[in-house]
Design a protein around this motif. Structure first.
Motif, short mmCIF file in Angstrom:
data_model
loop_
_atom_site.label_atom_id
_atom_site.label_comp_id
_atom_site.label_asym_id
_atom_site.label_seq_id
_atom_site.Cartn_x
_atom_site.Cartn_y
_atom_site.Cartn_z
N ILE A 229 -5.25 6.14 -2.52
CA ILE A 229 -4.63 6.30 -1.21
C ILE A 229 -3.25 5.64 -1.23
CG2 ILE A 229 -4.82 5.73 1.26
CD1 ILE A 229 -6.95 7.72 0.31
N ARG A 230 -2.24 6.38 -0.77
CA ARG A 230 -0.87 5.89 -0.78
C ARG A 230 -0.32 5.74 0.63
NH1 ARG A 230 -2.07 4.13 -4.91
NH2 ARG A 230 -1.96 5.22 -6.87
N PRO A 231 0.42 4.66 0.89
CA PRO A 231 1.07 4.50 2.20
C PRO A 231 2.14 5.57 2.40
CG PRO A 231 1.15 2.44 0.92
CD PRO A 231 0.66 3.51 0.01
N HIS A 232 2.26 6.03 3.65
CA HIS A 232 3.29 7.01 4.00
C HIS A 232 4.09 6.47 5.19
CE1 HIS A 232 5.23 10.87 4.47
NE2 HIS A 232 4.94 10.82 5.76
N ARG B 68 -6.04 11.99 5.39
CA ARG B 68 -5.14 11.05 6.08
C ARG B 68 -5.98 9.96 6.70
NH1 ARG B 68 0.05 12.60 7.95
NH2 ARG B 68 -0.10 14.05 6.23
N SER C 119 0.87 6.33 8.03
CA SER C 119 -0.47 6.72 7.59
C SER C 119 -0.67 6.34 6.13
CB SER C 119 -0.68 8.22 7.77
OG SER C 119 0.19 8.95 6.92
N TYR C 120 -1.87 6.64 5.67
CA TYR C 120 -2.23 6.53 4.26
C TYR C 120 -2.79 7.89 3.88
CZ TYR C 120 -1.81 1.70 5.63
OH TYR C 120 -1.32 0.51 6.14
N ARG C 121 -2.45 8.38 2.67
CA ARG C 121 -2.83 9.75 2.35
C ARG C 121 -3.10 9.98 0.88
NH1 ARG C 121 2.68 13.05 3.75
NH2 ARG C 121 2.16 12.37 5.81
N PHE D 272 -2.70 -0.40 2.28
CA PHE D 272 -3.93 0.10 2.87
C PHE D 272 -5.00 -0.99 2.83
CE2 PHE D 272 -8.06 2.36 2.25
CZ PHE D 272 -8.20 2.77 3.56
N ARG E 139 -5.97 6.09 8.78
CA ARG E 139 -5.19 5.16 9.60
C ARG E 139 -6.00 3.89 9.77
NH1 ARG E 139 -0.74 6.43 12.10
NH2 ARG E 139 -1.13 5.00 13.80
#
Length: 155
Positions: A117-120, A84, A96-98, A126, A86
């Motif tokens: 990395i994918r935005p959540h 995760r 977050s990004y994960r 990101f 930030r």
């Protein structure tokens, strides 16, 4: 670029959950590592335990844009965990990004490119140049978390 994390433990109790965990730095399977152990519970709208660190003093940012991604040296319990990230652009704690990864019961080097990395819960893309925090989470299902990390690098 090797990072020198000062890991802290965060659980869903900050939101009323009941998951329990602790973080300790110790010798683990031949290496000095920081280990997150705990029980993830979905009770009371919970569902996570986490070890995380700020990448710069005072919650500032680190420009990670010259790098392609993150490497973690990991030993786990054959469960899936979240990396995760930030940035200073995120306003809400649930933004977050994960990226997910499997933590096998052996030392392994996990490479997670920034492109994966994918935005959540955010529409903000990101931005590696604005990296603020890195975390590893056990999240989303009831299970026993047990993961050790002996190194974190930007590559």
């Amino acid at each position: 670029m090797d990072l020198n994390p000062d890991w802290e433990c965060v659980t869903d109790t900050v939101m009323g959950g009941v998951s329990k965990a602790h973080v300790a730095t110790t010798a683990y399977n031949g290496r000095q590592a920081t280990r997150l152990r705990g029980e993830v519970s979905l009770d009371n709208n919970g569902g996570f335990v986490q070890m995380a660190f700020d990448v710069a003093e005072g919650g500032g940012t680190l420009d990670a844009s010259p790098f392609e991604g993150i490497q973690l040296d990991v030993w786990g319990n054959a469960e899936v965990y979240d990396l995760r990230l930030r940035t200073d652009q995120l306003e809400k704690p649930w933004h977050s990004y994960r990226a997910d990864f499997m933590a096998k019961p052996e030392w392994q080097c996990i490479h997670i490119p920034f492109a994966d990395i994918r935005p959540h819960r955010t529409t903000i893309p990101f931005a590696p140049a604005r990296l603020r925090r890195i975390g590893v989470l056990a999240i989303g299902r009831a299970f026993h978390a047990d993961i050790a990390i002996s190194g974190v690098r930007l590559i």
